[in-house]
Design an enzyme around this catalytic site. Structure first.
Site, mmCIF file in Angstrom:
data_model
loop_
_atom_site.group_PDB
_atom_site.id
_atom_site.type_symbol
_atom_site.label_atom_id
_atom_site.label_comp_id
_atom_site.label_asym_id
_atom_site.label_seq_id
_atom_site.Cartn_x
_atom_site.Cartn_y
_atom_site.Cartn_z
ATOM 1 N N HIS A 144 146.432 -18.337 28.219
ATOM 2 C CA HIS A 144 147.115 -17.185 27.631
ATOM 3 C C HIS A 144 148.511 -17.557 27.138
ATOM 4 O O HIS A 144 148.928 -17.146 26.052
ATOM 5 C CB HIS A 144 147.205 -16.067 28.673
ATOM 6 C CG HIS A 144 147.748 -14.786 28.117
ATOM 7 N ND1 HIS A 144 147.071 -14.028 27.182
ATOM 8 C CD2 HIS A 144 148.913 -14.117 28.364
ATOM 9 C CE1 HIS A 144 147.781 -12.955 26.887
ATOM 10 N NE2 HIS A 144 148.904 -12.994 27.578
ATOM 11 N N SER B 265 150.452 -11.471 22.984
ATOM 12 C CA SER B 265 149.950 -10.587 24.042
ATOM 13 C C SER B 265 150.291 -9.133 23.725
ATOM 14 O O SER B 265 149.874 -8.612 22.695
ATOM 15 C CB SER B 265 150.520 -11.042 25.388
ATOM 16 O OG SER B 265 149.827 -10.460 26.461
ATOM 17 N N ASP C 130 141.609 -18.187 27.961
ATOM 18 C CA ASP C 130 142.586 -17.136 28.265
ATOM 19 C C ASP C 130 142.042 -16.278 29.407
ATOM 20 O O ASP C 130 141.065 -15.551 29.247
ATOM 21 C CB ASP C 130 142.828 -16.280 27.016
ATOM 22 C CG ASP C 130 144.009 -15.332 27.161
ATOM 23 O OD1 ASP C 130 144.255 -14.851 28.276
ATOM 24 O OD2 ASP C 130 144.676 -15.067 26.139
#
Length: 274
Positions: free
Chosen positions: A254, A95, A225
Site C-alpha cells: 500500500h 489512498s 496491497d
C-alpha cells in the site's frame, strides 16, 4: 507556517515549492503532506511546482471537531488550488487522497486540472455493500475506529510496521526510519479527525465521481496491497473512468510511493510528460 483559511474558517497548512506546471499531492489517512517527501523533491528537481497540504485535522492543519468527510476534504483542496491560483495542475492522490482528488474533480470541475493520478486509492468504495460485494466488512472499519479512540499510538505503530508497507511479509526488511516517520505524522494529527476519517474513506461511494472525471487519469496499485485490495479498488476505478489507464505492480504494498519511490516516480514522470 503558510496557511489558507477555508470558507468555514479552518486553517489549512500547505507547502508550495518551485515553479512550472503544478503537481498537487493529496495524502492518505492518517498522515500529512510530509508523506510526499520523495515525490516532492523528485519533481521539484525536474522543473515542476509542487504543492501539498495537510488535510483538516491532520498534520499542521487546524484540529477542528467536524467537517471530516469527503465533501469538506474536496472543498479544502479547492480552497488551496484557488488561493494559490493553480491552473493546468496534475493532481496526485494516495489512498484516501485519491478519493479526495476524485471528489474534488467531480465537485469543483476540471477547469484548473490537466491530469490526475490515483495511487493505492480507496475508490470506488471500500466497504462491502449489496452493490459492491467484494468490499471489506463494515465490522473491520468499526474496529479501526475503536483502536483509534482507545489506543491510537500503539495501533498506528503496529499498522506502520505491518501491513501498510508490507513489512509483515516473509523476507521483508523493515525500515525503522520509515515506520517512525509514519507514526510521527499520524500522532501529530487529531484523534477526532482520524476517527471520523475512517467513515469518510471506507463508506464514501465514488462511483459517480469516477464516471464524471474526463481528464487523463492514471491508476497505480500494488498487487500486494493489504490495506486497499487492488482488485476491488484500482481495477474497478480504471473501468469506471472514461479516460483511465491502470498499471499494477506485483508484490508492491500500500505504501509503495515511499518504499518503491524510484519506480513510482519514474512512472509518474512518464505520465506527466505524455
Amino acid at each position: 507556517m503558510p496557511t489558507i483559511t477555508t470558507s468555514d474558517n479552518v486553517e489549512i497548512f500547505y507547502k508550495d515549492w518551485g515553479s512550472g506546471q503544478p503537481v498537487v499531492f493529496s495524502h492518505g489517512w492518517p498522515l500529512s503532506s510530509d508523506d510526499w517527501d520523495a515525490q516532492m523533491m523528485f519533481f521539484l528537481e525536474r522543473g515542476y511546482r509542487v504543492v501539498a497540504h495537510d488535510r483538516r485535522g491532520h498534520g499542521r492543519s487546524e484540529q477542528v471537531s467536524d467537517g471530516h468527510d469527503m465533501d469538506h476534504y474536496a472543498d479544502d483542496l479547492a480552497a488551496v488550488v484557488e488561493a494559490l491560483d493553480l491552473s493546468d495542475a496534475i493532481h496526485v492522490g494516495h489512498s484516501t487522497g485519491g478519493g479526495e482528488v476524485v471528489r474534488y474533480l467531480a465537485r469543483h470541475g476540471e477547469e484548473r486540472a490537466a491530469k490526475a493520478v490515483l495511487i493505492s486509492s480507496v475508490p470506488p468504495i471500500m466497504v462491502k455493500t449489496d452493490d459492491h460485494p467484494g468490499g471489506i466488512e463494515k465490522s473491520f472499519f468499526d474496529d479501526v475506529q475503536v483502536q483509534v479512540a482507545t489506543r491510537r499510538a500503539d495501533f498506528f505503530r503496529t499498522f506502520a510496521e505491518g501491513p501498510f508497507y508490507g513489512y509483515n511479509r516473509p523476507g521483508a526488511t523493515p525500515s525503522e526510519g520509515i515506520i517512525a516517520n509514519w507514526w510521527r505524522q499520524g500522532m501529530i494529527g487529531g484523534a477526532k479527525a482520524h476517527y471520523d476519517g475512517v467513515v469518510a474513506f471506507s463508506q464514501t461511494d465514488f462511483s459517480d465521481d469516477l464516471r464524471g472525471v474526463n481528464i487523463p487519469t492514471l491508476v497505480l496499485h500494488g498487487e500486494d496491497d493489504q490495506v486497499v485490495p487492488y482488485q476491488n479498488a484500482g481495477v474497478l476505478s480504471a473501468k469506471l473512468l472514461p479516460n483511465g489507464t491502470l498499471k499494477t505492480y506485483p508484490g508492491f504494498p500500500h505504501g509503495m510511493p515511499t518504499t518503491e519511490a524510484a519506480t513510482i516516480n519514474a512512472d509518474l514522470l512518464e505520465f506527466f510528460r505524455s
